[in-house]
Motif scaffolding. Sequence first.
Motif, short mmCIF file in Angstrom:
data_model
loop_
_atom_site.label_atom_id
_atom_site.label_comp_id
_atom_site.label_asym_id
_atom_site.label_seq_id
_atom_site.Cartn_x
_atom_site.Cartn_y
_atom_site.Cartn_z
N VAL A 61 0.45 -1.43 -0.08
CA VAL A 61 0.25 -0.11 0.18
C VAL A 61 0.64 1.22 0.20
O VAL A 61 1.58 1.34 0.99
CB VAL A 61 -0.87 -0.21 0.86
N ARG A 62 0.39 2.52 -0.71
CA ARG A 62 1.81 3.31 -1.35
C ARG A 62 0.55 4.43 0.33
O ARG A 62 0.34 4.06 1.05
CB ARG A 62 1.33 4.53 -2.84
N THR A 63 2.47 4.93 1.15
CA THR A 63 2.52 5.50 2.05
C THR A 63 1.19 7.06 1.91
O THR A 63 0.29 7.49 2.79
CB THR A 63 3.43 6.02 2.24
N ALA A 64 1.10 7.43 0.56
CA ALA A 64 -0.08 8.45 0.09
C ALA A 64 -1.43 7.94 0.65
O ALA A 64 -2.03 8.25 0.87
CB ALA A 64 0.25 9.46 -1.43
N ASP A 65 -1.25 6.54 0.25
CA ASP A 65 -2.66 5.95 0.09
C ASP A 65 -2.94 6.02 1.57
O ASP A 65 -4.67 6.12 1.79
CB ASP A 65 -2.93 4.86 -0.64
N LEU A 66 -2.26 5.36 2.40
CA LEU A 66 -2.68 5.31 4.28
C LEU A 66 -2.81 6.36 4.60
O LEU A 66 -3.72 6.85 5.02
CB LEU A 66 -0.83 4.69 4.38
N LEU A 67 -2.03 7.35 4.21
CA LEU A 67 -2.55 8.03 5.22
C LEU A 67 -3.63 9.22 4.52
O LEU A 67 -4.55 9.58 5.09
CB LEU A 67 -1.23 9.92 4.69
N LEU A 68 -4.10 9.00 3.11
CA LEU A 68 -5.50 10.04 2.63
C LEU A 68 -6.38 8.75 3.23
O LEU A 68 -7.41 9.41 3.95
CB LEU A 68 -5.41 9.99 0.65
N GLY A 69 -6.17 7.94 3.25
CA GLY A 69 -7.78 7.10 3.69
C GLY A 69 -7.95 7.00 5.35
O GLY A 69 -8.85 7.55 5.66
N PHE A 70 -6.77 7.47 6.40
CA PHE A 70 -6.17 7.73 6.69
C PHE A 70 -7.56 8.67 7.07
O PHE A 70 -8.40 8.48 8.76
CB PHE A 70 -5.15 6.97 7.56
N GLY A 71 -6.63 9.42 7.23
CA GLY A 71 -7.20 10.85 7.38
C GLY A 71 -8.86 10.97 7.36
O GLY A 71 -9.62 11.97 7.55
N LEU A 72 -9.11 10.69 5.67
CA LEU A 72 -11.09 10.68 4.92
C LEU A 72 -12.15 10.24 6.57
O LEU A 72 -12.83 10.63 7.18
CB LEU A 72 -10.89 10.77 3.59
N ILE A 73 -11.41 9.04 6.48
CA ILE A 73 -12.58 8.32 8.39
C ILE A 73 -12.41 8.70 8.67
O ILE A 73 -13.31 8.48 9.03
CB ILE A 73 -11.55 6.00 7.69
N ALA A 74 -10.91 9.22 9.63
CA ALA A 74 -11.23 9.38 11.39
C ALA A 74 -11.86 10.86 10.57
O ALA A 74 -12.84 10.84 12.19
CB ALA A 74 -9.79 10.04 11.26
N ILE A 75 -12.05 11.67 9.49
CA ILE A 75 -12.83 12.37 9.22
C ILE A 75 -14.10 12.06 9.19
O ILE A 75 -15.40 13.29 9.62
CB ILE A 75 -12.12 13.85 8.69
N ALA A 76 -14.61 11.77 8.42
CA ALA A 76 -16.08 11.15 8.68
C ALA A 76 -16.57 10.81 9.58
O ALA A 76 -17.81 10.61 9.80
CB ALA A 76 -15.77 9.98 7.57
N ALA A 77 -15.86 9.64 10.68
CA ALA A 77 -16.75 9.23 12.02
C ALA A 77 -16.57 10.70 13.00
O ALA A 77 -17.75 10.40 13.43
CB ALA A 77 -15.33 8.38 12.45
N TYR A 78 -15.53 11.40 12.65
CA TYR A 78 -15.99 12.54 13.46
C TYR A 78 -17.49 13.43 13.10
O TYR A 78 -18.18 13.57 14.45
CB TYR A 78 -14.77 13.17 13.42
N LEU A 79 -16.61 14.10 12.10
CA LEU A 79 -18.27 14.32 11.97
C LEU A 79 -19.88 13.50 11.69
O LEU A 79 -20.86 14.47 12.03
CB LEU A 79 -18.31 15.04 10.07
N ALA A 80 -19.48 11.91 11.75
CA ALA A 80 -21.02 11.84 11.58
C ALA A 80 -21.79 11.51 13.32
O ALA A 80 -22.51 11.13 14.00
CB ALA A 80 -20.18 10.39 11.48
N SER A 81 -20.82 11.77 14.23
CA SER A 81 -20.67 12.06 16.05
C SER A 81 -22.08 13.53 16.12
O SER A 81 -22.53 13.13 16.33
CB SER A 81 -19.44 12.19 16.49
N PHE A 82 -21.95 13.85 15.31
CA PHE A 82 -22.88 14.80 14.76
C PHE A 82 -24.76 15.20 14.85
O PHE A 82 -25.53 15.46 15.01
CB PHE A 82 -22.29 16.40 14.10
#
Length: 419
Positions: free
Chosen positions: A213-234
């Motif tokens: 897995v490319r490093t850029a894909d790891l960072l992008l996937g981790f960041g976007l999923i974390a943001i989505a989980a955060y926003l879903a809590s509202f």
Amino acid sequence: MFASLRDRPWLAALLIAIAAQALFTLHLGRPSKLTFDEVHYVPAARALLDLSGPVNTEHPLLGKLLIASGIALFGDGPIGWRAMSTIAGTATVIGSFAVLMLLLGNVRTAAFGALCVLVNQTVFVQARIGMLDGFLGAFVVATIAALIWSAQAPPGHIWRRLILAAVLAGCAVAVKWAAIPYVALACLGIVWTRWHGGAGLLTGRGQPHWPGVRTADLLLGFGLIAIAAYLASFAPAFFYARDPLTLAGLVPFQFDMLAAQTQVLSPHSYQSDWWSWPLMLRPIWYFYEPDQGAVRGVLLIGNPAVMWAGLAAVAACWAAARHSPAHLLIAMLWTFSLLIFAIIPKSLGFYYYYHLSGIFVALALAAAAHRWRARWPHADLIFGTLAVGLFAYFYPILSAAPLPGDQAFTVWTWFPGWR
């Protein structure tokens, strides 16, 4: 039996979880009154239950939603206010076991670290009160464990583990923004691990961690999923009867929270500076008054053995860091967790901000004992006995047990700053 536990870490973890949950739940109904910051978070949880409108808008919703779920399950009383905190406390202990097991691969070390977390006293107190910091600790520790687990995953299992880590990271931020630096640290950890393994941002081949897995894909996937989980809590806020949240108002609301968290507050009798927390110069009386026919107290104070000896253990981990990535990570976690508060703009500090650091210092004790076990083979057993003994000594003013009088606190307050 001990050989069986050594070969079956899941069984050791289960037994530790049962013991932790029993300890945290015993006499959970005392005090019978709202305690310390429960006066802020329990009313906010009630408002979320009936969707009446925004309350306690300084923090995101997830921690208060968890308190609300306890109230929904067990009623609007002391048990309901604190039930989910006990589960968070148990998750913190087991998450600590998992971190050590993944890093060092030794059941004895992991069990010793879990014991140090269990009796470090701040985890115990936060597991028995309807506040946010216990949930914050549980999600941050679980994120660390899941991220390490994902780094060790074989091809085909990487993304499901990384998604778990990212969701947990988003949940941590959805409890308290104090988790944001740890999400940033996780991203830096991914970059450092891949760079240390010889990979750049666009390659993922030949890597022992997250292979293929490319490093850029790891960072992008981790960041976007974390943001989505955060926003879903509202989500519940969109259904308030009064002042419901809208999609257009979601981003401005984040700035409202920022303004609330950075406002200058009036001085408080329990305020303290970040550098004083490792020394336990100013613990906090969460409660001290008559209740249920007796004087009772709850003092947020660390276990002197764990908190003070743990500082030497952190130094030992730094000394071993050059040759051991596991010791480097643990030493860095403690140091980072403290330095955050030397940098972030908070007008007041309190000892409960040291909650995560108190967990990491317990991990450092286990890592140091593991590193030098050949030289001191029984150090963990001797130290564990001391730590448990001190926990038992402080237990009456950790658990709101009945005290013999209104001056009984002097038995445990060794220094003037503890009173």
